[in-house]
Design a protein around this motif. Sequence first.
Motif, PDB file in Angstrom:
ATOM      1  N   ALA A 173       0.818  -1.216   0.000  1.00 33.91           N
ATOM      2  CA  ALA A 173       0.000   0.000   0.000  1.00 33.91           C
ATOM      3  C   ALA A 173       0.851   1.266   0.000  1.00 33.91           C
ATOM      4  N   LEU A 174       2.096   1.170   0.398  1.00 34.64           N
ATOM      5  CA  LEU A 174       3.016   2.301   0.310  1.00 34.64           C
ATOM      6  C   LEU A 174       3.369   2.586  -1.140  1.00 34.64           C
ATOM      7  N   GLY A 175       3.595   1.518  -1.899  1.00 31.48           N
ATOM      8  CA  GLY A 175       3.964   1.677  -3.294  1.00 31.48           C
ATOM      9  C   GLY A 175       5.399   2.131  -3.461  1.00 31.48           C
ATOM     10  N   PHE A 176       5.707   2.639  -4.645  1.00 29.70           N
ATOM     11  CA  PHE A 176       7.074   3.056  -4.945  1.00 29.70           C
ATOM     12  C   PHE A 176       7.413   4.337  -4.189  1.00 29.70           C
ATOM     13  N   MET A 177       8.608   4.356  -3.618  1.00 32.20           N
ATOM     14  CA  MET A 177       9.086   5.545  -2.923  1.00 32.20           C
ATOM     15  C   MET A 177      10.594   5.606  -3.064  1.00 32.20           C
ATOM     16  N   ASN A 178      11.090   6.738  -3.470  1.00 31.06           N
ATOM     17  CA  ASN A 178      12.532   6.961  -3.583  1.00 31.06           C
ATOM     18  C   ASN A 178      12.836   8.307  -2.946  1.00 31.06           C
ATOM     19  N   ASP A 179      12.924   8.320  -1.629  1.00 25.83           N
ATOM     20  CA  ASP A 179      13.063   9.549  -0.853  1.00 25.83           C
ATOM     21  C   ASP A 179      13.498   9.152   0.549  1.00 25.83           C
ATOM     22  N   LYS A 180      14.016  10.082   1.304  1.00 23.53           N
ATOM     23  CA  LYS A 180      14.334   9.869   2.716  1.00 23.53           C
ATOM     24  C   LYS A 180      15.296   8.698   2.931  1.00 23.53           C
ATOM     25  N   ASN A 181      16.211   8.508   1.968  1.00 18.17           N
ATOM     26  CA  ASN A 181      17.172   7.407   2.044  1.00 18.17           C
ATOM     27  C   ASN A 181      16.500   6.043   2.076  1.00 18.17           C
ATOM     28  N   VAL A 182      15.332   5.928   1.455  1.00 20.14           N
ATOM     29  CA  VAL A 182      14.689   4.632   1.288  1.00 20.14           C
ATOM     30  C   VAL A 182      14.268   4.465  -0.167  1.00 20.14           C
ATOM     31  N   LEU A 183      14.259   3.215  -0.598  1.00 18.81           N
ATOM     32  CA  LEU A 183      13.786   2.849  -1.920  1.00 18.81           C
ATOM     33  C   LEU A 183      12.800   1.705  -1.729  1.00 18.81           C
ATOM     34  N   ALA A 184      11.502   2.039  -1.774  1.00 19.19           N
ATOM     35  CA  ALA A 184      10.435   1.067  -1.566  1.00 19.19           C
ATOM     36  C   ALA A 184      10.004   0.502  -2.911  1.00 19.19           C
ATOM     37  N   LEU A 185       9.973  -0.829  -3.030  1.00 17.60           N
ATOM     38  CA  LEU A 185       9.790  -1.458  -4.330  1.00 17.60           C
ATOM     39  C   LEU A 185       8.595  -2.395  -4.426  1.00 17.60           C
ATOM     40  N   ASP A 186       7.802  -2.539  -3.374  1.00 13.86           N
ATOM     41  CA  ASP A 186       6.609  -3.376  -3.499  1.00 13.86           C
ATOM     42  C   ASP A 186       5.483  -2.534  -4.082  1.00 13.86           C
ATOM     43  N   THR A 187       5.233  -2.692  -5.364  1.00  9.48           N
ATOM     44  CA  THR A 187       4.204  -1.917  -6.051  1.00  9.48           C
ATOM     45  C   THR A 187       2.999  -2.779  -6.420  1.00  9.48           C
ATOM     46  N   GLY A 188       2.791  -3.856  -5.659  1.00 12.11           N
ATOM     47  CA  GLY A 188       1.541  -4.593  -5.704  1.00 12.11           C
ATOM     48  C   GLY A 188       1.287  -5.403  -6.958  1.00 12.11           C
ATOM     49  N   ALA A 189       2.322  -6.033  -7.513  1.00  9.28           N
ATOM     50  CA  ALA A 189       2.095  -6.876  -8.687  1.00  9.28           C
ATOM     51  C   ALA A 189       1.063  -7.954  -8.396  1.00  9.28           C
ATOM     52  N   LEU A 190       1.099  -8.502  -7.212  1.00  5.73           N
ATOM     53  CA  LEU A 190       0.155  -9.551  -6.839  1.00  5.73           C
ATOM     54  C   LEU A 190      -1.282  -9.067  -6.862  1.00  5.73           C
ATOM     55  N   TRP A 191      -1.465  -7.779  -6.583  1.00  8.95           N
ATOM     56  CA  TRP A 191      -2.812  -7.223  -6.440  1.00  8.95           C
ATOM     57  C   TRP A 191      -3.283  -6.470  -7.681  1.00  8.95           C
ATOM     58  N   GLY A 192      -2.605  -6.683  -8.806  1.00 10.61           N
ATOM     59  CA  GLY A 192      -3.009  -6.011 -10.025  1.00 10.61           C
ATOM     60  C   GLY A 192      -2.273  -4.717 -10.286  1.00 10.61           C
ATOM     61  N   GLY A 193      -1.220  -4.452  -9.525  1.00  8.98           N
ATOM     62  CA  GLY A 193      -0.426  -3.235  -9.714  1.00  8.98           C
ATOM     63  C   GLY A 193       0.695  -3.456 -10.710  1.00  8.98           C
ATOM     64  N   GLU A 194       1.932  -3.289 -10.259  1.00 11.28           N
ATOM     65  CA  GLU A 194       3.098  -3.434 -11.123  1.00 11.28           C
ATOM     66  C   GLU A 194       4.200  -4.172 -10.380  1.00 11.28           C
ATOM     67  N   LEU A 195       5.090  -4.765 -11.140  1.00 10.14           N
ATOM     68  CA  LEU A 195       6.354  -5.256 -10.597  1.00 10.14           C
ATOM     69  C   LEU A 195       7.415  -4.246 -11.001  1.00 10.14           C
ATOM     70  N   THR A 196       8.207  -3.811 -10.027  1.00  7.68           N
ATOM     71  CA  THR A 196       9.139  -2.705 -10.234  1.00  7.68           C
ATOM     72  C   THR A 196      10.586  -3.148 -10.104  1.00  7.68           C
TER      73      THR A 196
END
Length: 272
Positions: free
Chosen positions: A228-251
């Motif tokens: 639910a956070l999705g992609f994030m590239n800020d604050k010295n973090v790189l979040a990569l779970d963009t919900g491919a399983l739930w119909g989103g994207e694989l990043t």
Amino acid sequence: MAHYAIGDLQGCYAEFTALLNTIQFNHSRDTLWLVGDIVNRGAQSLECLQFCMRHEDSVQIVLGNHDLHLLALLYGQGSLKKNDTLTPILQHANARRMRDWLRNQPLMLHTDTHVLVHAGLLPQWTVTQAQNLANEISHELSSSHAHRFFEKMYGNKPSAWQPELSGIDRLRLITNVLTRMRVLHTDGSLEYRYKETYANIPSNLHAWFDAPNRQHLSHTIVFGHWSALGFMNDKNVLALDTGALWGGELTAVNLHTGERFVQPSFQAKVFE
């Protein structure tokens, strides 16, 4: 030569192979980090695991909570949940070999610039300290008494880190931080129930990476787990779970250049 990181696969093997084709991944030249949760919920968990085992010279993973759940089941602990898709692995002729390969994978990796972990790091942990703590779990998993760890792995307590923690309480908390954490209470304890978006975090909670005085800002923390956070590239973090399983994207992200690549999910769009 390129070094990529890709978010949670969770059995989405078709999207994974399509994304590798998009980035023209070359196993003899490039390297890949996977943020964990290789398996479960998607239809092709077995294929994802077999791929990682087959290409361990070019592909490195860290364990996520779903990977640990699979290991627990392979040790006769825990129980299959309604939406688990792990039966093809559990019933496979090579299930024991898969178990032994998986339990020898780390919970954290790091370079001079990046940390790979499934869920995150507590703000008070330095990179060196976090790696040492992750290694404590790896030692248990790779030992001859790994079954004892899985007998006691499940649970939410203790919820706050204390250096003097010992035994299974220490091991469980370290594991939960590295593989299940999303948000913290103001006293620094973990809140496991919140799984919604970043924008809707209640005022009495905060994302682990928004905590004050983070001690690992020397590195970018590459993680997944929080779809639910999705992609994030800020604050010295790189979040990569963009919900491919739930119909989103694989990043995928090229960690050298920062370039981002996405593969739309082949799954029907659903809400987690």
